[in-house]
Design a protein around this motif. Structure first.
Motif, PDB file in Angstrom:
ATOM      1  N   TYR A   6      18.717   0.018 -35.934  1.00 46.26           N
ATOM      2  CA  TYR A   6      19.798  -0.839 -34.970  1.00 46.26           C
ATOM      3  C   TYR A   6      20.592   0.186 -34.377  1.00 46.26           C
ATOM      4  O   TYR A   6      20.654  -0.054 -33.007  1.00 46.26           O
ATOM      5  N   MET A  10      20.734   0.530 -30.293  1.00 48.52           N
ATOM      6  CA  MET A  10      22.005   0.157 -29.561  1.00 48.52           C
ATOM      7  C   MET A  10      22.344   1.299 -28.921  1.00 48.52           C
ATOM      8  O   MET A  10      22.811   1.010 -27.511  1.00 48.52           O
ATOM      9  N   LEU A  17      22.089   0.920 -19.915  1.00 47.41           N
ATOM     10  CA  LEU A  17      23.073   0.234 -19.184  1.00 47.41           C
ATOM     11  C   LEU A  17      23.778   1.297 -18.264  1.00 47.41           C
ATOM     12  O   LEU A  17      24.213   0.925 -17.039  1.00 47.41           O
ATOM     13  N   LEU A  20      21.760   2.209 -15.376  1.00 46.42           N
ATOM     14  CA  LEU A  20      21.866   1.025 -14.336  1.00 46.42           C
ATOM     15  C   LEU A  20      22.965   0.892 -13.690  1.00 46.42           C
ATOM     16  O   LEU A  20      23.029   0.687 -12.405  1.00 46.42           O
ATOM     17  N   LEU A  30      12.788   1.312 -12.638  1.00 44.52           N
ATOM     18  CA  LEU A  30      13.669   0.002 -13.099  1.00 44.52           C
ATOM     19  C   LEU A  30      13.049  -0.724 -14.025  1.00 44.52           C
ATOM     20  O   LEU A  30      13.424  -1.224 -15.138  1.00 44.52           O
ATOM     21  N   VAL A  34      14.035  -1.950 -17.695  1.00 47.06           N
ATOM     22  CA  VAL A  34      14.259  -3.321 -18.265  1.00 47.06           C
ATOM     23  C   VAL A  34      13.356  -3.491 -19.254  1.00 47.06           C
ATOM     24  O   VAL A  34      13.667  -4.431 -20.184  1.00 47.06           O
ATOM     25  N   VAL A  41      16.429  -4.950 -27.195  1.00 49.70           N
ATOM     26  CA  VAL A  41      17.249  -6.237 -27.490  1.00 49.70           C
ATOM     27  C   VAL A  41      16.537  -7.159 -28.407  1.00 49.70           C
ATOM     28  O   VAL A  41      17.103  -7.492 -29.431  1.00 49.70           O
ATOM     29  N   LEU A  48      19.498  -8.067 -36.273  1.00 46.51           N
ATOM     30  CA  LEU A  48      20.641  -8.762 -36.720  1.00 46.51           C
ATOM     31  C   LEU A  48      20.100 -10.033 -37.671  1.00 46.51           C
ATOM     32  O   LEU A  48      21.055 -10.396 -38.438  1.00 46.51           O
TER      33      LEU A  48
ATOM     34  N   GLN B 350      28.306  -7.370 -33.041  1.00 46.71           N
ATOM     35  CA  GLN B 350      27.135  -6.850 -32.473  1.00 46.71           C
ATOM     36  C   GLN B 350      26.224  -7.888 -31.470  1.00 46.71           C
ATOM     37  O   GLN B 350      25.750  -7.413 -30.548  1.00 46.71           O
ATOM     38  N   GLN B 351      26.058  -9.013 -31.729  1.00 42.43           N
ATOM     39  CA  GLN B 351      25.598  -9.975 -31.155  1.00 42.43           C
ATOM     40  C   GLN B 351      26.290  -9.926 -29.738  1.00 42.43           C
ATOM     41  O   GLN B 351      25.499  -9.923 -28.732  1.00 42.43           O
ATOM     42  N   LYS B 353      27.954  -7.655 -28.644  1.00 41.50           N
ATOM     43  CA  LYS B 353      27.743  -6.343 -27.872  1.00 41.50           C
ATOM     44  C   LYS B 353      26.488  -6.232 -27.140  1.00 41.50           C
ATOM     45  O   LYS B 353      26.333  -5.881 -26.122  1.00 41.50           O
ATOM     46  N   LEU B 354      25.583  -6.966 -28.098  1.00 42.72           N
ATOM     47  CA  LEU B 354      23.987  -7.121 -27.419  1.00 42.72           C
ATOM     48  C   LEU B 354      23.860  -7.695 -26.323  1.00 42.72           C
ATOM     49  O   LEU B 354      23.360  -7.512 -25.455  1.00 42.72           O
ATOM     50  N   LEU B 357      25.396  -6.149 -23.658  1.00 43.25           N
ATOM     51  CA  LEU B 357      24.400  -5.071 -22.933  1.00 43.25           C
ATOM     52  C   LEU B 357      23.345  -5.789 -22.393  1.00 43.25           C
ATOM     53  O   LEU B 357      23.138  -5.433 -21.193  1.00 43.25           O
ATOM     54  N   GLU B 358      22.933  -6.854 -22.871  1.00 41.56           N
ATOM     55  CA  GLU B 358      21.832  -7.570 -22.149  1.00 41.56           C
ATOM     56  C   GLU B 358      22.106  -8.143 -20.883  1.00 41.56           C
ATOM     57  O   GLU B 358      21.359  -7.839 -20.007  1.00 41.56           O
ATOM     58  N   GLY B 360      24.814  -6.931 -19.105  1.00 42.78           N
ATOM     59  CA  GLY B 360      24.980  -5.907 -18.261  1.00 42.78           C
ATOM     60  C   GLY B 360      23.632  -5.358 -17.738  1.00 42.78           C
ATOM     61  O   GLY B 360      23.445  -5.199 -16.353  1.00 42.78           O
ATOM     62  N   ILE B 361      22.674  -5.250 -18.415  1.00 34.19           N
ATOM     63  CA  ILE B 361      21.319  -4.678 -18.091  1.00 34.19           C
ATOM     64  C   ILE B 361      20.744  -5.764 -16.981  1.00 34.19           C
ATOM     65  O   ILE B 361      20.444  -5.417 -15.930  1.00 34.19           O
ATOM     66  N   ASN B 364      23.012  -5.870 -13.795  1.00 38.46           N
ATOM     67  CA  ASN B 364      22.617  -4.345 -13.241  1.00 38.46           C
ATOM     68  C   ASN B 364      21.288  -4.389 -12.501  1.00 38.46           C
ATOM     69  O   ASN B 364      20.832  -4.007 -11.226  1.00 38.46           O
ATOM     70  N   THR B 365      20.346  -4.997 -13.153  1.00 36.53           N
ATOM     71  CA  THR B 365      18.936  -5.042 -12.687  1.00 36.53           C
ATOM     72  C   THR B 365      18.826  -5.954 -11.503  1.00 36.53           C
ATOM     73  O   THR B 365      18.352  -5.689 -10.591  1.00 36.53           O
ATOM     74  N   ARG B 367      21.633  -6.876  -9.703  1.00 33.55           N
ATOM     75  CA  ARG B 367      22.295  -6.007  -8.725  1.00 33.55           C
ATOM     76  C   ARG B 367      21.416  -5.049  -7.948  1.00 33.55           C
ATOM     77  O   ARG B 367      21.318  -5.165  -6.924  1.00 33.55           O
ATOM     78  N   ILE B 368      20.889  -4.135  -8.884  1.00 36.54           N
ATOM     79  CA  ILE B 368      19.894  -3.166  -8.320  1.00 36.54           C
ATOM     80  C   ILE B 368      18.875  -3.843  -7.371  1.00 36.54           C
ATOM     81  O   ILE B 368      18.685  -3.445  -6.155  1.00 36.54           O
ATOM     82  N   LEU B 369      18.099  -4.962  -7.857  1.00 29.05           N
ATOM     83  CA  LEU B 369      16.983  -5.613  -6.996  1.00 29.05           C
ATOM     84  C   LEU B 369      17.562  -6.049  -5.730  1.00 29.05           C
ATOM     85  O   LEU B 369      16.938  -6.118  -4.699  1.00 29.05           O
ATOM     86  N   GLU B 372      18.262  -3.520  -3.335  1.00 33.45           N
ATOM     87  CA  GLU B 372      17.308  -2.962  -2.853  1.00 33.45           C
ATOM     88  C   GLU B 372      16.674  -4.116  -1.800  1.00 33.45           C
ATOM     89  O   GLU B 372      15.998  -3.569  -0.873  1.00 33.45           O
TER      90      GLU B 372
END
Lengths: 62, 436
Positions: A6, A10, A17, A20, A30, A34, A41, A48, B350-351, B353-354, B357-358, B360-361, B364-365, B367-369, B372
């Motif tokens: 884990y 993380m 992140l 990106l 990309l 992803v 994830v 979890l 953690q959830q 955070k995850l 993160l997800e 954010g990803i 960002n993805t 955003r990037i797309l 582009e």
């Protein structure tokens, strides 16, 4: 390649992140990123969930 | 020639003078010496006058059978002792001169009261001397064990008292064992003192070898006579200085002898000595029994006390353990709760955070797309704008010379030009060039 734990997953997600956010990655990269992030994830969620179940089980036994 | 006489005549003369000049009887004081009894029952001895140990005067004395019997009996009943050497007497004598045997005295009577007084005086002198020399308490200061088990007996093996003593110590009801060894001695008569001293010496020499704890001097039963040896100074000193405690059982009715006075413990008879020794055993056994009972009681009490204490401890321990278990259980529960909460929180965190993160990803993805796509669209727009058709559609034309746009080449008169419109391709030749 061994499955990440884990913490490692993380850490890797955070790296992805940041990469990106920096916007330095090409569109070609990309997709791969992803895809990797999605796997991570999924892994983390599973971990979890498993942990939660373990805890639940542990407390039921206690 | 001298007027010589025969011995008989001389003796007769002496006899006559003595008969005429002397009283029939005289009271004289003298010490008995060389005393002996003849088979016929006559007593022969010498009456001696001494200064210290030196004889200053002496005379032969006869005590004929009949007189001797009367005198001796009366003397013995009064004084408790018989006539013997060394005894100072007040004697009534008649002077007797025999032609053949010479001068002697016939003893008519002996006053026992004088001898009693004399003996008492001598005895007191001995006591005073022993007192001065610190002898009276010497032997009594020796410690004696609570139980006396090994004794040296000074007695005569044939004495009735000795037999009684042995019988009593060997057949006691308690079954107590007393080791005893006899050191035989005369217990009366002229040689008794010397004998007794030798016996005490022998016992002392055997002390370590036999482990003797005391000496008993016993003489019992029979006549209450001839106890004078037990008043002798030398014997008293020997007893006083003896390294073992001395118990006496001399068996007499009269006052204590000096031996009794210097002994550690004086008892009346041999039987009393045996009883004294056995009483030590009995007392010791009683003390043991008592101590045993006390110990038993004390032990029981102690055990009871300790049992109570242990029970209390046990109860306290149980109570403490229960409390402790409850405490620990509570603590554990609280920890479990905390762990549960913390782990849930952590999981949630953690959830989150995850998810972040997800997210954010994703963002960002996206955003990037998007970026582009925008870039692509811009490029496409520009491309569209740059498309010659769209310019041509506005009425603009494109002219090339030999395939090269006209603005990129140097046109000359005569060059053939191709002009593109939206719908047509017009070829022409340059006829004139003017500068703008």
């Amino acid at each position: 390649m061994t499955e990440k734990n884990y913490t490692e997953a993380m850490t890797r997600l955070e790296e992805i992140l940041i990469q990106l956010e920096e916007g330095k990655k090409s569109v070609d990269e990309l997709s791969e990123l992803v895809k990797e992030a999605s796997e991570l994830v999924k892994l983390c969620k599973t971990k979890l969930k498993t942990t939660e179940e373990d805890i639940q089980k542990a407390f039921e036994e206690a | 020639m001298h007027n010589a006489r025969s011995i008989s005549e001389l003796n007769q003369l002496i006899q006559q003078v003595l008969d005429s000049e002397l009283d029939p009887v005289y009271w004289v004081i003298g010490e008995l010496s060389d005393f002996r009894l003849s088979p016929q029952g006559h007593a022969y001895f010498e009456l001696v006058e001494k200064n210290g140990n030196k004889i200053q005067a002496k005379i032969r004395a006869n005590l004929w059978q009949f007189t001797y019997r009367n005198v001796a009996t009366r003397f013995e009943s009064s004084t408790g002792t018989s006539l013997k050497n060394g005894m100072k007497v007040l004697a009534q004598v008649a002077i007797n001169f025999h032609p053949l045997y010479g001068l002697s005295v016939n003893v008519k009577d002996i006053d026992p009261s004088f001898s009693l007084g004399e003996r008492a005086r001598v005895r007191q002198e001995t006591i005073d001397r022993l007192t001065r020399e610190g002898m009276l308490q010497l032997n009594s200061q020796l410690p004696i064990p609570g139980v006396i088990q090994k004794i040296g007996i000074i007695s005569s093996a044939t004495a009735a008292g000795y037999g009684d003593f042995i019988n009593q110590i060997e057949s006691n009801s308690g079954g107590y064992k007393i080791y005893h060894k006899l050191f035989p001695s005369l217990m009366q008569g002229n040689d008794a003192v010397k004998n007794l001293i030798q016996a005490i010496d022998s016992a002392e020499k055997s002390k370590d070898l036999l482990g003797l704890e005391s000496i008993v001097i016993i003489r019992g039963g029979g006549a209450q006579l001839d106890l004078d040896c037990f008043d002798e100074y030398e014997l008293a000193v020997k007893i006083a200085k003896c390294s073992l405690p001395v118990f006496t059982g001399i068996g007499h009715e009269r006052d204590d002898t000096i031996a009794d006075m210097v002994a550690h413990t004086k008892l009346k008879t041999p039987t009393a000595v045996a009883e004294f020794l056995l009483s030590g055993f009995r007392e010791f056994e009683e003390r043991l029994t008592l101590a045993s009972r006390r110990m038993e009681r004390a032990t029981k009490l102690k055990i009871h006390e300790q049992s109570t204490i242990i029970q209390q401890f046990s109860q306290r321990l149980q109570s403490y353990s229960r409390n402790r278990l409850i405490q620990e259980h509570d603590k554990l529960n609280s920890w479990l709760l905390r762990i549960n909460t913390s782990s849930k929180n952590m999981l949630e965190l953690q959830q989150l955070k995850l998810e972040n993160l997800e997210k954010g990803i994703r963002q960002n993805t996206t955003r990037i797309l998007t970026k582009e796509t925008e870039k692509l669209e811009n490029k496409s727009h520009w491309l569209k704008q740059l498309d010659p058709k769209s310019i041509l559609a506005k009425g603009y034309t494109r002219t090339e010379i030999s395939g090269t746009p006209i603005h990129l080449t140097k046109a000359k008169v005569g060059d053939e030009m191709t002009t593109h419109t939206l719908a047509e391709k017009i070829n022409s030749t340059i006829t004139q060039i003017e500068e703008e």
